[in-house]
Design a protein around this motif. Structure first.
Motif, PDB file in Angstrom:
ATOM      1  N   PRO A 159       0.829  -1.211   0.000  1.00  0.00           N
ATOM      2  CA  PRO A 159       0.000   0.000   0.000  1.00  0.00           C
ATOM      3  C   PRO A 159       0.864   1.262   0.000  1.00  0.00           C
ATOM      4  O   PRO A 159       1.836   1.370   0.736  1.00  0.00           O
ATOM      5  CB  PRO A 159      -0.800  -0.120   1.302  1.00  0.00           C
ATOM      6  CG  PRO A 159      -0.686  -1.558   1.724  1.00  0.00           C
ATOM      7  CD  PRO A 159       0.637  -2.015   1.214  1.00  0.00           C
ATOM      8  N   ARG A 160       0.470   2.215  -0.830  1.00  0.00           N
ATOM      9  CA  ARG A 160       1.155   3.505  -0.894  1.00  0.00           C
ATOM     10  C   ARG A 160       0.145   4.618  -0.662  1.00  0.00           C
ATOM     11  O   ARG A 160      -0.944   4.591  -1.238  1.00  0.00           O
ATOM     12  CB  ARG A 160       1.831   3.702  -2.257  1.00  0.00           C
ATOM     13  CG  ARG A 160       2.939   2.690  -2.548  1.00  0.00           C
ATOM     14  CD  ARG A 160       3.495   2.865  -3.949  1.00  0.00           C
ATOM     15  NE  ARG A 160       4.532   1.894  -4.237  1.00  0.00           N
ATOM     16  CZ  ARG A 160       5.823   2.061  -3.955  1.00  0.00           C
ATOM     17  NH1 ARG A 160       6.221   3.196  -3.386  1.00  0.00           N
ATOM     18  NH2 ARG A 160       6.698   1.137  -4.238  1.00  0.00           N
ATOM     19  N   PRO A 161       0.480   5.597   0.154  1.00  0.00           N
ATOM     20  CA  PRO A 161      -0.451   6.708   0.392  1.00  0.00           C
ATOM     21  C   PRO A 161      -0.824   7.390  -0.924  1.00  0.00           C
ATOM     22  O   PRO A 161      -0.041   7.408  -1.886  1.00  0.00           O
ATOM     23  CB  PRO A 161       0.341   7.653   1.298  1.00  0.00           C
ATOM     24  CG  PRO A 161       1.380   6.782   1.942  1.00  0.00           C
ATOM     25  CD  PRO A 161       1.724   5.743   0.922  1.00  0.00           C
ATOM     26  N   HIS A 211       5.500   2.032   3.732  1.00  0.00           N
ATOM     27  CA  HIS A 211       4.880   3.348   3.556  1.00  0.00           C
ATOM     28  C   HIS A 211       3.764   3.608   4.565  1.00  0.00           C
ATOM     29  O   HIS A 211       3.064   4.626   4.455  1.00  0.00           O
ATOM     30  CB  HIS A 211       4.313   3.475   2.143  1.00  0.00           C
ATOM     31  CG  HIS A 211       5.312   3.223   1.058  1.00  0.00           C
ATOM     32  ND1 HIS A 211       6.399   4.043   0.843  1.00  0.00           N
ATOM     33  CD2 HIS A 211       5.401   2.226   0.139  1.00  0.00           C
ATOM     34  CE1 HIS A 211       7.112   3.575  -0.171  1.00  0.00           C
ATOM     35  NE2 HIS A 211       6.538   2.473  -0.609  1.00  0.00           N
ATOM     36  N   LEU A 212       3.583   2.712   5.533  1.00  0.00           N
ATOM     37  CA  LEU A 212       2.446   2.793   6.441  1.00  0.00           C
ATOM     38  C   LEU A 212       2.846   3.383   7.788  1.00  0.00           C
ATOM     39  O   LEU A 212       3.953   3.147   8.274  1.00  0.00           O
ATOM     40  CB  LEU A 212       1.846   1.402   6.653  1.00  0.00           C
ATOM     41  CG  LEU A 212       1.305   0.708   5.396  1.00  0.00           C
ATOM     42  CD1 LEU A 212       0.814  -0.699   5.741  1.00  0.00           C
ATOM     43  CD2 LEU A 212       0.187   1.513   4.748  1.00  0.00           C
ATOM     44  N   GLY A 263       0.579  -0.171   9.856  1.00  0.00           N
ATOM     45  CA  GLY A 263       1.427  -1.356   9.897  1.00  0.00           C
ATOM     46  C   GLY A 263       0.835  -2.446  10.754  1.00  0.00           C
ATOM     47  O   GLY A 263       0.848  -3.628  10.393  1.00  0.00           O
ATOM     48  N   PHE A 264       0.307  -2.052  11.920  1.00  0.00           N
ATOM     49  CA  PHE A 264      -0.343  -3.027  12.793  1.00  0.00           C
ATOM     50  C   PHE A 264      -1.532  -3.675  12.082  1.00  0.00           C
ATOM     51  O   PHE A 264      -1.733  -4.891  12.157  1.00  0.00           O
ATOM     52  CB  PHE A 264      -0.805  -2.338  14.076  1.00  0.00           C
ATOM     53  CG  PHE A 264      -1.520  -3.235  15.044  1.00  0.00           C
ATOM     54  CD1 PHE A 264      -0.801  -4.049  15.906  1.00  0.00           C
ATOM     55  CD2 PHE A 264      -2.902  -3.278  15.091  1.00  0.00           C
ATOM     56  CE1 PHE A 264      -1.446  -4.885  16.803  1.00  0.00           C
ATOM     57  CE2 PHE A 264      -3.562  -4.110  15.980  1.00  0.00           C
ATOM     58  CZ  PHE A 264      -2.835  -4.913  16.846  1.00  0.00           C
ATOM     59  N   ASP A 290      -4.282   7.350   5.723  1.00  0.00           N
ATOM     60  CA  ASP A 290      -3.527   7.427   6.973  1.00  0.00           C
ATOM     61  C   ASP A 290      -4.463   7.273   8.164  1.00  0.00           C
ATOM     62  O   ASP A 290      -5.688   7.234   8.029  1.00  0.00           O
ATOM     63  CB  ASP A 290      -2.707   8.724   7.053  1.00  0.00           C
ATOM     64  CG  ASP A 290      -3.572   9.976   7.126  1.00  0.00           C
ATOM     65  OD1 ASP A 290      -4.494  10.028   7.964  1.00  0.00           O
ATOM     66  OD2 ASP A 290      -3.323  10.914   6.338  1.00  0.00           O
ATOM     67  N   SER A 291      -3.872   7.185   9.344  1.00  0.00           N
ATOM     68  CA  SER A 291      -4.643   6.846  10.534  1.00  0.00           C
ATOM     69  C   SER A 291      -5.669   7.903  10.918  1.00  0.00           C
ATOM     70  O   SER A 291      -6.608   7.612  11.665  1.00  0.00           O
ATOM     71  CB  SER A 291      -3.692   6.597  11.711  1.00  0.00           C
ATOM     72  OG  SER A 291      -2.880   7.741  11.942  1.00  0.00           O
TER      73      SER A 291
END
Length: 652
Positions: free
Chosen positions: A224-226, A466-467, A472-473, A518-519
């Motif tokens: 995955p890439r932003p 990229h996370l 990542g979790f 993103d988060s």
């Protein structure tokens, strides 16, 4: 949705045994009561049981191309098969059925094993390339379907369930390293299973057997890439909604009746609303727990069903039925899982199958958008790690002095670990590794057993580059706990009743989109599942949006689980004849129990895991004795020249 199995004598090329292949296939008849098929030729044998969902007349397997160069057995559904079919027809491929299986046949001829990257769906499959004498066994990207396998003495045995492998060879040993993982996580992570030599093919992986050798490799390596340009809130909400709509539309493809497993929460409520855009009414099924719990999940789900115009069917359970049914549920699981959700899943699948063959479930948004408490810890853990060490140490000491509160104690420890993967491992764990290893008899565990899972995850690090921390979790979660626990028992317990369970929120288009966010789109100002909730608000009223998260009212079942730790099931921990004590030290297990009963510590999760393991081992020992007897009868019958019932099916 079906069941597959097979054997390949890849090292020395001995002929496949038709009696064994038939016996393996019959062991999974519950997965496919509508049809069966076999391919037995030379050193390879494939078996198939069918639950007819699409192209009821034309979906017989094993399936071949017209030239009979490729043979496929397949369990699952390919939701983009119509688009792939059109592409392949443009390339000159001719189709004989309307079945999604045939897309795999021609897709393999066109793209080889790259066909898996073209498939949007759930699958466990085997492809026998008759020209190259190559066998490929693969599992879908999200791990919705299962493949178990055993490689021993130059022979591969594989199947959708463990019972198919045990039908071929009923001897087994419990794997102490896998047991330690189970006790630490309440499930056994891939590629281990609780049984030595039997392994689970990891999600997005394949086995390739060719020229007397084999290899296991990941075919799904999506990184995955932003997004190049950050999404606005409105843009992300609208795009996610359209992805949801497309996923639901695809997952409703069926030539048989479809329903929904409905809780009182947001995820299944939104799913029902999106299903209504494609037709309906759709029958909705909910678990209830008797008069004393009527105001819990059941009322909430009934209000949702009424609001969205769904016929509402309920199943009522009580604690006595829970305790009485537990051994049968454990037997259906084949691997011990100490999750409260297994009980409602078993009974709701049983009831739904009386009306429908396919049921959609709302699994996925919690893992994708951070719906659990552990996600809050992971997301805000960087603030904890930024505290000066003396302050952090003092706070941790104070927390450790609290009675019980094991979750909080593990949290302040695990979130302070600097190594990313080890930090994730401790967040997932229900007990410290030292406590788990202390339960085992001496010399049963090696020093490396505790780190094996982290080392296995390290192969996924390139996909995490990229996370952010939460992303990542979640990638590890989607590759590990989701398929190895929640999706595993959803498949086993639905198929125990010949019901196909589908998970639209785990459509590849949805998962891969969310992983690029993103988060801040997942947790915002302490609110979990932020973007998902924005979509829900378009369909669900404020009364539903404000409901407390329950999910099939598992809080009720949790109470029953806790009471069993005080009731008759706990007697297994005090019984000197319990099978677990072949591997575990009785005095360590009983110390755990004493600490829990005294109120000093809360060990109910670990204690119930021990009870579930004992239930599993007793059940599988009983099944093993029955299998030995059945195998003796099969071998006796095959020696009779006039035995018609066991004649091998012809090569198709």
């Amino acid at each position: 949705m079906c069941g597959i199995c097979g054997q390949l004598n890849f090292a020395r090329g001995e002929p496949a045994d038709p009696v064994v292949i038939r016996r393996m296939t019959q062991a999974i008849i519950h997965r496919g009561p509508d049809d069966e098929g076999y391919f037995i030729s030379g050193n390879v044998g494939l078996g198939f049981r069918r639950l007819s969902i699409i192209d009821l007349a034309g979906g017989h397997q094993p399936m071949f191309d017209a030239e009979r160069t490729v043979c496929v057995v397949f369990n699952g559904e390919i939701y983009n098969y119509k688009e792939l079919r059109a592409r392949l027809k443009e390339r000159g491929h001719q189709f004989l059925t309307q079945c999604d299986t045939e897309v795999i046949v021609h897709g393999y001829k066109e793209w080889g094993t790259d066909v898996f990257s073209q498939l949007n769906g759930m699958f466990g499959l085997a492809i026998w390339d008759l020209t190259k004498k190559r066998l490929v066994v693969a599992r879908d990207a999200m791990g919705i379907k299962l493949i178990y396998y055993r490689v021993s003495h130059g022979q591969l045995s594989f199947g959708s369930e463990i019972r198919a492998l045990l039908a071929a060879d009923s001897d087994f040993e419990v794997d102490p390293a896998a047991l330690s993982l189970f006790l630490g996580f309440r499930y056994t992570p891939s590629p281990r299973t609780i049984i030595k030599e039997i392994r689970k093919l990891a999600p997005g992986s394949m086995l390739v057997f060719e020229d007397g050798k084999y290899r296991e490799e990941r075919w799904y390596n999506h990184t995955p890439r932003p997004f190049a340009k950050e999404k606005s809130e409105e843009e992300a909400t609208n795009e996610l909604l359209e992805l949801y709509r497309g996923a639901v539309r695809r997952h409703l493809l069926s030539d048989v009746p479809v329903g929904l497993l409905l809780s009182g929460g947001l995820d299944s409520g939104l799913l029902l609303a999106l299903m209504n855009e494609e037709g309906g009414p759709w029958p909705a099924y909910t678990v209830g727990y008797g008069e004393s719990f009527r105001d819990d999940e059941l009322v909430d789900a009934a209000e949702t069903a009424k609001l969205l115009g769904a016929p509402h069917i309920t199943v009522r359970l009580d604690q006595s039925e829970f305790e009485r049914s537990l051994p049968g549920i454990v037997d259906s699981l084949e691997e011990p899982i100490a999750s409260s959700s297994v009980v409602p899943m078993y009974f709701i699948s049983q009831r739904a199958r009386r009306d429908v063959k396919v049921a959609l479930i709302g699994q996925g948004p919690d893992e994708l958008f951070g719906g659990y408490k552990r996600h809050l810890g992971v997301h805000y853990g960087k603030w904890w790690r930024s505290l000066p060490w003396p302050l952090r140490s003092s706070l941790r000491s104070a927390v450790n002095q609290l009675p019980r509160n094991e979750t909080l104690k593990r949290g302040v420890y695990s979130l302070g670990i600097n190594d990313r993967l080890r930090r994730y491992q401790h967040v997932f764990a229900i007990a410290p590794a030292a406590q788990i290893s202390g339960l085992f008899r001496d010399d049963l565990l090696s020093r490396e057993d505790g780190s094996e899972l982290v080392e296995y995850w390290r192969a996924l690090v390139p996909q995490m580059q990229h996370l952010d921390e939460l992303g990542g979790f979640q990638l590890i979660e989607i590759r590990s706990s989701l398929p190895d626990e929640l999706l595993m028992f959803a498949d086993k317990l639905s198929m125990a009743h010949s019901l196909e369970a589908r998970v639209p929120y785990l459509d590849r288009t949805v998962v891969e989109y969310v992983q690029r966010l993103d988060s801040s789109f997942k947790i915002r100002k302490g609110t979990r599942k932020w973007l998902h909730r924005r979509v829900c608000e378009k369909f669900l009223p404020p009364a539903i949006m404000k409901r407390k998260k329950r999910g099939f009212a598992v809080n009720v079942v949790d109470q029953w689980f806790n009471s069993t730790v005080r009731g008759k099931l706990i007697e297994t921990l005090m019984d000197d004849d319990s099978l677990m004590f072949e591997l575990l030290k009785p005095e360590s297990v009983r110390k755990l129990l004493q600490e829990h009963q005294s109120g000093r510590q809360d060990h109910h999760k670990l204690l119930f895991s021990l009870v579930m393991f004992e239930q599993w081992w007793r059940g599988i020992k009983s099944n093993q004795r029955a299998a030995h007897q059945a195998n003796s009868r099969w071998n006796s019958d095959r020696s009779k020249p006039d035995s018609k019932s066991l004649n091998p099916a012809p090569t198709l």
